[in-house]
Each structure stands twice: as structure tokens, then as C-alpha cells.
Design an enzyme around this catalytic site. Structure first.
Site, short mmCIF file in Angstrom:
data_model
loop_
_atom_site.label_atom_id
_atom_site.label_comp_id
_atom_site.label_asym_id
_atom_site.label_seq_id
_atom_site.Cartn_x
_atom_site.Cartn_y
_atom_site.Cartn_z
N ASP A 120 4.65 3.97 8.17
CA ASP A 120 3.84 3.44 9.27
C ASP A 120 4.74 3.21 10.49
O ASP A 120 5.89 2.82 10.35
CB ASP A 120 3.22 2.11 8.87
CG ASP A 120 2.28 2.21 7.68
OD1 ASP A 120 1.95 3.32 7.25
OD2 ASP A 120 1.90 1.16 7.15
N HIS B 225 7.93 -0.56 12.63
CA HIS B 225 6.81 -1.22 11.98
C HIS B 225 7.14 -2.71 11.90
O HIS B 225 8.14 -3.16 12.45
CB HIS B 225 6.62 -0.58 10.60
CG HIS B 225 5.33 -0.91 9.93
ND1 HIS B 225 4.12 -0.95 10.58
CD2 HIS B 225 5.05 -1.22 8.63
CE1 HIS B 225 3.17 -1.28 9.72
NE2 HIS B 225 3.71 -1.45 8.53
N ASP C 278 0.82 -1.21 0.00
CA ASP C 278 0.00 0.00 0.00
C ASP C 278 0.85 1.27 0.00
O ASP C 278 0.32 2.38 -0.12
CB ASP C 278 -1.00 0.01 1.17
CG ASP C 278 -0.34 -0.15 2.52
OD1 ASP C 278 0.74 -0.77 2.61
OD2 ASP C 278 -0.91 0.35 3.52
#
Lengths: 305, 305
Positions: A212, A142, A66
């Protein structure tokens, strides 16, 4: 002098209606950068008329789809649109192998040079600089190697006082040095201190991209007092355990980072598709850090002090 | 019984405003297929509410990015949405290596089995069949190994005449065999011929997908008399030389194939982004084959005889 961030996508993992996948377009003075590149990035760039041909550096936070599946389309479309300039892509290790593998499978050779720069995840590395901007890496936590980025304007020169130019008959050729801090000796031999001739410079602005990541206090020193922080807020605080397991943050945690780092403004994004209405996340963040806004797809945010 | 084609993208190489990249969703009776998968395919599927979870076979014509860069997002989003059923992907050789390479680079493991089936480019191969549908490959001529696909309904059973059920007191259990062509012996020993009991069956429908390809007469036998042909028409006839060099067709050539194959209806697509207005392509095709329409993104076309 522009310092503008355009958000291309705010959804985590999968697109959710108008919320597309991670991607940001950053325009700082004469420089243009792309940060992350989820599927659909080239569509949004085209729709918004952003100057992708002027981007010479792309920054990819990590290799989850993503955040990088749009790269193949961005790169091949750049070529079709006539690009010949070299491009550098900064990311954690592994991107070069992936992109080159896809190019080989699709019988594709890039007509412009692509330099891949594998960044370690320690953070604090100077990745790029030109006369106006420096870009540093930020450590993130992450599930896979992940980095954030800080984009900082270089210090601006002092502002010349127009009234003093006349008063001391300062020639045009001397102004550049005065703006850099020099004193001035007038034609009649007087030494005029720089302080008398100038006003403080415009403050340099900065932007940090952190997505992230789990809640990570060690990133705070890297993003201290930035003008604008984009920090992921995938979940609300009731899902803090799930956030920790999946390597994400809650809105409360994003705002805590903003507050502790004393940033000027916070944008939260990378929202889970479970949230139809994002107000729960915004309210949660604002309780900790008032100057928070929701990231909105296709919106442009002016970065100021 | 449905036989519907939904076009997800009609642009060649790069997206052009609302014209996105190659992808089609095909619904035949109880089967759902995805054909080609350019970037953005998952966005369009979601926007249109198409039942991607019911797709168990994906057909990829060739490994140019505008036909397959959406696959990574489609596959990973299927997983996020809970898919566990196996999926089979038919394509020319090389797709498995690309997809598995990308999965490895992105630390991804598919939670559902994906079977890759490398199809030779000879054409005429039976790739898949179930009780209702058969899918065959079609030879195409592009710059890299490329195949088209023909989707054919299996022959329908004869239609039972309701008046004859009553006239000859035909029991329910005998009807299935009569529909398949059997005669009927009445309780009093009379042999009633099948012809007297039935009406001709509903005609089986078919759809052929031919993109990307140069003008290629040898594909005609494979798509003979299909109900609907989608044939690429990247250029107009003034660009015939460029079409030949790049392995594409003009609208005139697409229509010539349709006319020689005696198909019922032609949709042209895969338009170069140089055409703002597509009427030049439509008019050119209609001069050769009247029952031509332009492919339109997000439109659904009912396939009939």
C-alpha cells in the site's frame, strides 16, 4: 517462457464478497514467488492449483493484517504437505518476531528452515537473484514501514540466425558464445561479425508491485518502464484527502504514477469495500493512463512487452 | 426460541476443497457464540450473513493453528465494522500472549476491549452464564492443552394453562410467580395448587463441542444426555493407532462416546483430508450410534430435544 501473475485478492482491509485480501502468485520462467499473504491465501492457491511447493521466496510488503495474516496457514500447510526446502521471507522488520511468536504459542516448530530477511524501506535494494530473475525493493509511503517489489527478467541472449549456422558451418559448441555476443572465425579463417550472425534478443519483461502507498513520485525511478505495474487504488479521487490520511492512493494517482513511469500496462487493485461497482475507479484511471485494467481475484495476467 | 448451530468448517489441519477449518457459530435464544476460529472463519461468517456483531463471547478449544488462525481477521474486521462492545475470549492459556504479540507486530490496537480468560483443562468449570444460557468447560485429551464446551439452556418456566386463568380469574400480575412454581390463592380464599394450574415446562436443550480429542471416557459425565454432540472423528477405525498417537478419535470412538453419554444426536467432523468420501466415517459411526450425521460446512443444524 512464462511470466504470469495470478491475483489472489483485491480487497483492502476486509474481504468483500469475492474480493479477498492481498496476495499474488508470480511465475517467471522457472521461478515461483508469493507476494503478500492476506487471510485466505492458502485457500485460493489450492483452488487455483498453483504450485506453492515451488515457491522458495515470499515477499511481504508490510505488516498490516490484510497483507500477512494468511502467512501462518501458508507456512503450516507447506509443512503438512511435506516441504523440507528452505524458504526465505522478505519484509520490513518485525515479521520474524510475529511468526516465531505465533509458532511458539501454537506449539509449532517448522520442519523446514525459514529465513527472515528484514528489508529497509529505502528501496532500490537487490533482494534476490537467480539466473533468470532479479528482485528489487521499491520505497513506498504508508502508515507503517512498507516496501514494493520489482521483478525483472535478466537480459536474454541474442538470437542465433539459423540460416547463418548452415552458411558458415557453425558448430553447435560455438553457438552459446555467439548468442552472448562473440564473433565467429570460420574454418577457412574468415572473421564473421556477431551482428551478421544474430538477431536482437527477446526483450526482458518486468513486474512491479506497489501496495500500500500514498501517491509517491520517488517510486517512479524504481519502476521505470516496467512491463506491468500493479498499483493500489483504494479510493476514487473524491476521496483524495482520506487517501492521503490513511496512506493510500486514488485511481487517478495510481494512473499518474503509471503514466509518469511510462509503464506498459497498469493493474489497479486493493479496492475499498465501499465500492460495489469498480467502474468508477477504472474510468478514473483510464482517463490518465489508457492501458489500465481492474485487478480481478483469481485472474491470471500474462506479462508481455 | 432458536437454538441453532452453523458449522463453518469440518476439515482437520488443512482445508480440503469445500471443507474449511474449525469454526462454529451458535445461536441460542438471544445469545450468539463463536466456537473455534480457523483461517477463513470471517469469510464464512460474511458469506452466510451470520450476526458476528452480536457475538460477545468466543470459545477456543486449543491453540493449534487450524482452530485459531482466523481469530486475527475476525477481531480486526469486527473493529473495522465499528464494534465498540467488549468481547471475552475463553481458551486454554497462551492465547492472550499470541494475539497481543500479533497486534503489536502489526501496529494494531483494538478499539474495543478484549478480555482473555485462560481456562484450565480440568473441565466442569462454569465459564459464562446469562439469563438464558450457561457454558461449561469439558476436559479433552489432545497433544496440547485442550478443552471442549457445553452450552446449556437454563430451565424454562412452567407453562400456564390458559383455561385456568379464566376459571380462577387469575390476574396477569400473578402469572409470573405461578410459572415459577407458586400456588395461587383465589379472591374467595381457595388455595389452588400449582400442579392444577400449569403444564410441564419446555425441555431445556444443550450442545457439546468436543474437538480435538483422543477417546476419553472421562468427558462422558460432562456431556451426559446433551441434545446435540459435535465430536471429532478425524479418522476411521483402521487408523485407530494413528488417532491415538496424534490425539484424535476415530468415527467408532466418537459414536461410542455419544452412545455411552446417551446424547440425542451426534454430528461428526474434523475430518482428515485423506477422506474424499466421508461415507466410510458415517457408516462406522452409525453402527454404534444410529442418530449420527456428517458435519457439513455451511450447514445449520436446529438443536431440539
Amino acid at each position: 517462457m512464462k511470466f504470469e501473475l495470478t491475483i489472489l485478492g483485491t480487497s483492502a482491509a476486509v474481504p468483500y464478497h469475492d474480493r479477498w485480501l492481498a496476495g499474488q502468485f508470480l511465475h517467471i520462467q522457472d521461478s515461483y514467488f508469493l507476494i503478500d499473504c492476506g487471510e485466505g491465501t492458502q485457500f485460493r492457491i489450492k483452488e487455483l492449483g498453483l504450485k506453492i511447493s515451488k515457491v522458495n521466496q515470499i515477499f511481504i510488503s508490510h505488516l498490516h493484517g490484510d497483507h500477512c495474516f494468511g502467512l501462518f496457514g501458508v507456512l503450516t500447510s507447506m509443512a503438512i504437505n511435506g516441504r523440507t526446502n528452505a524458504l526465505t521471507i522478505f519484509s520490513p522488520a518485525g515479521l520474524q518476531e510475529m511468526v516465531e511468536g505465533v509458532f511458539k504459542s501454537t506449539y509449532y516448530q517448522s520442519p523446514f528452515p525459514i529465513h527472515f530477511f528484514a528489508v529497509d524501506t529505502e528501496g532500490g535494494r537487490l533482494l534476490f537473484e537467480n539466473q533468470q530473475v532479479s528482485v528489487f525493493s521499491v520505497p513506498l509511503a504508508h502508515r507503517i514501514p512498507t516496501i514494493g517489489f520489482v521483478f525483472k527478467e535478466k537480459p536474454f541472449p541474442l538470437n542465433m540466425r539459423p540460416d547463418k549456422i548452415e552458411e558458415f558451418s557453425i558448430p553447435f559448441t560455438a553457438i552459446k558464445n555467439i548468442k552472448l555476443g562473440a564473433d565467429f572465425t570460420s574454418p577457412d579463417g574468415r572473421l564473421i561479425s556477431n551482428k551478421e550472425l544474430t538477431l536482437p534478443p527477446k526483450k526482458a519483461r518486468s513486474f512491479a508491485y506497489c501496495s500500500d502507498t500514498s501517491y509517491l513520485e520517488s517510486l517512479i525511478t524504481h519502476i521505470k518502464a516496467v512491463s506491468l505495474l500493479y498499483h493500489e487504488a483504494t479510493f476514487d479521487h473524491k476521496m483524495a484527502d482520506h487517501a492521503a490520511v490513511t496512506g493510500h492512493s486514488t485511481a487517478h494517482q495510481a494512473a499518474t504514477i503509471a503514466q509518469k513511469a511510462k509503464v506498459k500496462k497498469l493493474i489497479i487493485g486493493h479496492f475499498s469495500s465501499r465500492y460495489t461497482n469498480l467502474s468508477i475507479l477504472l474510468e478514473e484511471a483510464k482517463e490518465v493512463f489508457e492501458n489500465t485494467v481492474l485487478g480481478v481475484d483469481k485472474e491470471t495476467y500474462v506479462v508481455d512487452i
